[in-house]
Design an enzyme around this catalytic site. Structure first.
Site, PDB file in Angstrom:
ATOM      1  N   LYS A   1      -7.730   1.329  -3.033  1.00  0.00           N
ATOM      2  CA  LYS A   1      -7.329   0.707  -1.549  1.00  0.00           C
ATOM      3  C   LYS A   1      -7.590   2.130  -0.551  1.00  0.00           C
ATOM      4  CE  LYS A   1      -5.299  -0.915   1.685  1.00  0.00           C
ATOM      5  NZ  LYS A   1      -5.242  -2.102   2.537  1.00  0.00           N
ATOM      6  N   THR A  35       0.809  -1.208   0.041  1.00  0.00           N
ATOM      7  CA  THR A  35      -0.124  -0.041   0.130  1.00  0.00           C
ATOM      8  C   THR A  35       0.918   1.082   0.024  1.00  0.00           C
ATOM      9  OG1 THR A  35      -1.848  -1.199   1.430  1.00  0.00           O
ATOM     10  CG2 THR A  35      -1.866   1.052   1.077  1.00  0.00           C
ATOM     11  N   LYS A  88      -1.459   5.011   8.534  1.00  0.00           N
ATOM     12  CA  LYS A  88      -0.554   5.042   7.392  1.00  0.00           C
ATOM     13  C   LYS A  88      -1.708   5.580   6.214  1.00  0.00           C
ATOM     14  CE  LYS A  88       1.886   2.242   4.154  1.00  0.00           C
ATOM     15  NZ  LYS A  88       2.217   1.113   3.718  1.00  0.00           N
TER      16      LYS A  88
HETATM   17  P1  NAD Z   1       6.024  -5.876   7.362  1.00  0.00           P
HETATM   18  O1  NAD Z   1       6.564  -4.740   7.936  1.00  0.00           O
HETATM   19  O2  NAD Z   1       5.488  -7.061   8.299  1.00  0.00           O
HETATM   20  O3  NAD Z   1       6.641  -6.426   6.100  1.00  0.00           O
HETATM   21  C1  NAD Z   1       7.641  -5.618   5.277  1.00  0.00           C
HETATM   22  C2  NAD Z   1       8.759  -6.476   5.073  1.00  0.00           C
HETATM   23  O4  NAD Z   1       9.564  -5.848   4.176  1.00  0.00           O
HETATM   24  C3  NAD Z   1       9.500  -6.663   6.377  1.00  0.00           C
HETATM   25  O5  NAD Z   1       9.930  -8.012   6.585  1.00  0.00           O
HETATM   26  C4  NAD Z   1      11.056  -5.771   5.875  1.00  0.00           C
HETATM   27  O6  NAD Z   1      12.195  -6.550   6.512  1.00  0.00           O
HETATM   28  C5  NAD Z   1      10.980  -6.012   4.412  1.00  0.00           C
HETATM   29  N1  NAD Z   1      11.877  -4.972   3.863  1.00  0.00           N
HETATM   30  C6  NAD Z   1      11.873  -3.661   4.030  1.00  0.00           C
HETATM   31  N2  NAD Z   1      12.657  -3.016   3.154  1.00  0.00           N
HETATM   32  C7  NAD Z   1      13.131  -4.040   2.338  1.00  0.00           C
HETATM   33  C8  NAD Z   1      13.844  -4.045   1.196  1.00  0.00           C
HETATM   34  N3  NAD Z   1      14.604  -2.793   0.758  1.00  0.00           N
HETATM   35  N4  NAD Z   1      14.139  -4.866   0.606  1.00  0.00           N
HETATM   36  C9  NAD Z   1      13.592  -6.161   0.916  1.00  0.00           C
HETATM   37  N5  NAD Z   1      12.672  -6.101   2.100  1.00  0.00           N
HETATM   38  C10 NAD Z   1      12.494  -5.243   2.760  1.00  0.00           C
HETATM   39  O7  NAD Z   1       4.708  -5.286   6.853  1.00  0.00           O
HETATM   40  P2  NAD Z   1       3.425  -6.120   6.318  1.00  0.00           P
HETATM   41  O8  NAD Z   1       2.340  -5.948   7.318  1.00  0.00           O
HETATM   42  O9  NAD Z   1       3.824  -7.404   5.569  1.00  0.00           O
HETATM   43  O10 NAD Z   1       2.689  -4.950   5.247  1.00  0.00           O
HETATM   44  C11 NAD Z   1       3.459  -4.957   3.886  1.00  0.00           C
HETATM   45  C12 NAD Z   1       2.473  -3.819   2.963  1.00  0.00           C
HETATM   46  O11 NAD Z   1       1.073  -4.390   2.929  1.00  0.00           O
HETATM   47  C13 NAD Z   1       2.375  -2.587   3.554  1.00  0.00           C
HETATM   48  O12 NAD Z   1       2.699  -1.816   2.552  1.00  0.00           O
HETATM   49  C14 NAD Z   1       1.116  -2.454   4.343  1.00  0.00           C
HETATM   50  O13 NAD Z   1       0.573  -1.138   4.246  1.00  0.00           O
HETATM   51  C15 NAD Z   1       0.276  -3.534   3.545  1.00  0.00           C
HETATM   52  N6  NAD Z   1      -1.038  -4.187   4.265  1.00  0.00           N
HETATM   53  C16 NAD Z   1      -0.802  -4.716   5.332  1.00  0.00           C
HETATM   54  C17 NAD Z   1      -1.860  -5.276   5.947  1.00  0.00           C
HETATM   55  C18 NAD Z   1      -1.559  -5.845   7.408  1.00  0.00           C
HETATM   56  O14 NAD Z   1      -2.862  -6.222   7.830  1.00  0.00           O
HETATM   57  N7  NAD Z   1      -0.507  -6.152   7.729  1.00  0.00           N
HETATM   58  C19 NAD Z   1      -3.044  -5.373   5.356  1.00  0.00           C
HETATM   59  C20 NAD Z   1      -3.320  -4.625   4.173  1.00  0.00           C
HETATM   60  C21 NAD Z   1      -1.826  -4.092   3.398  1.00  0.00           C
END
Ligand code: NAD
Length: 294
Positions: free
Chosen positions: A163, A88, A238
């Site tokens: 979204k 997102t 966010k």
């Molecule tokens: P998270 O923080 O658990 O996962 C993100 C991952 O990306 C981490 O493991 C981190 O180490 C990795 N990362 C960061 N920078 C990096 C890079 N340069 N190279 C490789 N890996 C890298 O977050 P999440 O909850 O999995 O969310 C991910 C996305 O999904 C976000 O954009 C969030 O807004 C969206 N989202 C989350 C949810 C939810 O319920 N968690 C729901 C819908 C959408």
């Protein structure tokens, strides 16, 4: 079978990558924190994660990281492949990534999700996709594995737009529901009776019917688990801030979205971080008239 590079194996990315591997695809995973996922081959660099892949999927925290990762990825991706960003992120970053892909003849789709970690594990996410028909057609079979409902919303950036609009509705509606349940309590109304009425009346909405913020009322929700997320308040913040930067970009008036963003900013700064966004109910139960604007 496709060769898929998956970058970002966090709370959402890991179960999504697992489902692709379970479906028989060869999945190569990269995470900056070294996270791994079952059935996914761990790689150590963007180069390894994207070279000779049919598809590269990103699931990353924010727009700047997605831009940086994609710019490096595009140096190694072949022009017959497709890049699917499921993060997102802000509209401007999504459009910049599409433009960078187009300049390298790489097809691209922005495909943010709704459904949270549970939906990611179950393979039942809703995907809102933006991109050309060709790019969408290439991405669709993979989105079908990770999701239950896939909507092609339009050209590049349209997925992020959908979204942001959806989650602006959710943030506003959850605050409205929390205000109403706190008001009901102060009026000595049994919350179960309020639920019985609202869930079958014109006030019904997802925030009441599926995710009721009142503990012990309605279907199981984070309220029944001490407001453990679920969908954390800082993630709602966010998305509301993204809605406000999008609104500024196109000069749209979104006063309720702005107030919802202001509320969740205060809530997260106070004690809401790490709690489900429906814990806003506790705030309204303890607040008195005028506190919101104080
Ligand atoms: P998270 O923080 O658990 O996962 C993100 C991952 O990306 C981490 O493991 C981190 O180490 C990795 N990362 C960061 N920078 C990096 C890079 N340069 N190279 C490789 N890996 C890298 O977050 P999440 O909850 O999995 O969310 C991910 C996305 O999904 C976000 O954009 C969030 O807004 C969206 N989202 C989350 C949810 C939810 O319920 N968690 C729901 C819908 C959408």
């Amino acid at each position: 079978m496709m060769r898929i590079g998956f970058i970002g194996l966090g709370n959402m990315g890991a179960p999504m990558a697992v489902n692709l591997a379970k479906a028989g695809h060869e999945v190569f995973g990269l995470d900056a924190a070294g996270a791994t996922a079952e059935g996914v081959k761990q790689v150590q660099s963007i180069n390894e994660a994207v070279t000779d892949m049919d598809c590269v999927i990103t699931m990353l925290p924010n727009g700047q990281i997605v831009r940086d990762v994609c710019n490096e990825a595009l140096e190694h991706m072949s022009s017959s492949s497709v890049l699917i960003d499921c993060s997102t992120i802000d509209i401007e970053s999504a459009r910049a990534v599409h433009a960078a892909c187009a300049s390298k003849n790489v097809l691209s789709v922005d495909a943010p999700v709704s459904g949270g970690v549970g939906g990611a594990q179950a393979g039942s996410l809703t995907f809102m996709a933006g991109g050309s028909q060709n790019a969408f057609d290439m991405a669709k079979p993979l989105l079908d594995i990770m999701g239950g409902k896939i909507v092609h919303c339009g050209e590049g950036g349209a997925g992020q737009a959908a979204k942001i609009c959806n989650n602006m509705i959710l943030g506003i509606s959850m605050i409205g529901v929390c205000e109403a349940f706190a008001l009901g309590e102060k009026l000595s109304l049994d919350p179960q009776k309020l639920f019985d009425v609202v869930s079958t009346s014109s006030g019904s909405c997802w925030s009441v019917n599926t995710y009721c913020p009142e503990p012990g009322v309605g279907p199981q929700s984070p309220a029944d688990n001490d407001y453990k997320p679920g969908f954390a308040a800082e993630l709602m913040l966010k998305d509301l801030l993204l809605s406000q930067s999008a609104a500024e970009l196109v000069n749209a008036d979104t006063p309720m979205g702005a107030r919802a963003a202001g509320f969740y900013q205060k809530f997260v700064d106070a004690n809401g971080r790490g709690r489900d966004f429906s814990a806003a109910l506790e705030h309204f139960k303890s607040a008195t008239r005028g506190d919101f604007d104080a």
